[in-house]
Scaffold this active site. Structure first.
Site, PDB file in Angstrom:
ATOM      1  N   GLY A  40      44.306  39.003  25.231  1.00 15.70           N
ATOM      2  CA  GLY A  40      43.516  39.091  24.765  1.00 15.70           C
ATOM      3  C   GLY A  40      43.869  38.293  22.949  1.00 15.70           C
ATOM      4  O   GLY A  40      44.547  37.367  23.693  1.00 15.70           O
ATOM      5  N   ASP A 269      41.628  30.092  21.769  1.00 19.86           N
ATOM      6  CA  ASP A 269      42.714  30.590  21.304  1.00 19.86           C
ATOM      7  C   ASP A 269      43.832  29.969  21.306  1.00 19.86           C
ATOM      8  O   ASP A 269      44.337  29.883  19.763  1.00 19.86           O
ATOM      9  CB  ASP A 269      43.342  32.072  21.977  1.00 19.86           C
ATOM     10  CG  ASP A 269      42.005  33.207  22.060  1.00 19.86           C
ATOM     11  OD1 ASP A 269      41.626  33.024  21.005  1.00 19.86           O
ATOM     12  OD2 ASP A 269      42.062  33.471  23.812  1.00 19.86           O
TER      13      ASP A 269
HETATM   14  O1  RIB Z   1      39.570  34.122  25.026  1.00 14.70           O
HETATM   15  C1  RIB Z   1      40.397  35.128  25.922  1.00 14.70           C
HETATM   16  C2  RIB Z   1      40.512  36.632  25.973  1.00 14.70           C
HETATM   17  O2  RIB Z   1      39.063  37.109  25.468  1.00 14.70           O
HETATM   18  C3  RIB Z   1      41.100  36.426  27.402  1.00 14.70           C
HETATM   19  O3  RIB Z   1      42.865  36.798  27.220  1.00 14.70           O
HETATM   20  C4  RIB Z   1      40.848  37.980  27.142  1.00 14.70           C
HETATM   21  O4  RIB Z   1      41.427  39.004  27.111  1.00 14.70           O
HETATM   22  C5  RIB Z   1      39.855  38.407  26.685  1.00 14.70           C
HETATM   23  O5  RIB Z   1      40.355  38.754  25.188  1.00 14.70           O
END
Ligand code: RIB
Length: 323
Positions: A40, A269
């Site tokens: 996520g 992320d």
């Molecule tokens: O950015 C990667 C994430 O995108 C993954 O971990 C997946 O859960 C989606 O949210």
């Protein structure tokens, strides 16, 4: 929790991952190796922030199921202060294919993530108004994101928006609350297309002249800073006010740190969480220093499989690239 803190508002997903030689074509069945783990965009960014050294809170919605338990256990183990809304929906999920070059295709099932409301955000007001940096993405509903950024901005926090995934349109009322936006090339071009009616090809974005890219960034976020992440081509920084961020130039590029990529899932992320942590920990440092740290942090993350659990610790980044 100290002022040098980051609050991440966003999604938690249980990632179901298949590693395969190449990404499947429509109608095709391929063999691959399966594994699952925490992910996520929101939770990955919170993990990156925490492991990069910032006191970190995570505001989210979780189901009453094994996925929710996984999030609670991991947040506790990593020292992330969890502020959750319990939902009757199942915890979010993602199906991910990763090919031999580390590229991925992702489909998400939002589940509980879609249940986060402005009222839930209001209930977590304290977690937002005491943060130095508030970071959000677009895997949670826009009204909740907007309310979080409004509370944070009014309290003087630095508001950071990672406009991912690319298929979510950005309302002007939300953009007006953003101090720093961090799209990748696909997200940037989708944003430009919606807002201006035309956009460069994402594959050609890195080759665009600095003046043209800067001008487009200024149209998209006139009051703030845009950091366009360009994968192996590094990133492009465009400021509305470079002096405010301690930079000598209104726009510049930062090269990517060298990496042997095996899995790029969560690389953006990693970048965002590390950038938020760096901004919170050293608010007086030049912005270019924060971007360099975030690039190094993201580079190390792609050398590991998985998403949240692939986030390196600050000491590992320092050991690899120097402090
Ligand atoms: O950015 C990667 C994430 O995108 C993954 O971990 C997946 O859960 C989606 O949210």
């Amino acid at each position: 929790m100290s002022q040098a803190s980051v609050t991440v508002v966003g999604s938690f997903n249980v990632d179901h991952v298949w590693r395969c030689a190449r990404l499947p074509r429509p109608g095709e069945t391929l063999g691959g190796r399966y594994l699952s783990g925490p992910g996520g965009k929101g939770f990955n960014q919170a993990m990156a922030s925490a492991r990069a050294g910032a006191a970190t809170r995570f505001v989210c919605a979780l189901g009453e199921d094994a996925g929710g338990q996984l999030a609670r256990a991991l947040a506790a183990a990593e020292g992330i202060e969890l502020h959750e809304t319990r939902s009757s929906e199942p915890t979010g999920t993602a199906g991910i294919f990763v090919d031999a070059q580390g590229r991925n295709s992702i489909v998400i099932g939002p589940g509980a993530n879609a249940a986060l409301t402005p009222a839930d955000i209001e209930a977590e007001r304290e977690a937002l108004v005491h943060a130095a940096v508030v970071l959000a993405q677009l895997e949670t509903p826009l009204p909740a994101v907007e309310h979080a950024l409004r509370l944070a901005g009014a309290a003087g926090a630095c508001t950071l928006l990672n406009p991912a995934p690319a298929d979510v349109a950005l309302p002007q009322a939300l953009l007006a609350l953003v101090r720093i936006a961090t799209p990748n090339e696909t997200e940037f071009c989708a944003w430009a297309q919606r807002q201006t009616g035309s956009a460069p090809d994402p594959d050609a974005l890195a080759a665009l002249a600095d003046a043209a890219l800067h001008a487009l960034c200024r149209r998209l976020l006139p009051q703030g800073t845009v950091v366009v992440t360009l994968g192996a081509a590094g990133c492009f920084v465009s400021h509305a006010d470079h002096a405010r961020h301690g930079d000598a130039l209104p726009c510049y590029r930062v090269p990517a740190a060298p990496a042997q990529a095996v899995d790029t899932t969560g690389a953006g992320d990693a970048f965002n969480g590390a950038l938020a942590a760096s901004l919170a920990l050293e608010p007086q440092a030049p912005f270019a220093q924060h971007v360099r740290f975030a690039s190094r942090y993201a580079a190390l993350s792609v050398e590991r499989h998985g998403a949240a659990l692939a986030m390196p610790r600050r000491a590992e980044v320092d050991a690899r690239f120097g402090p």
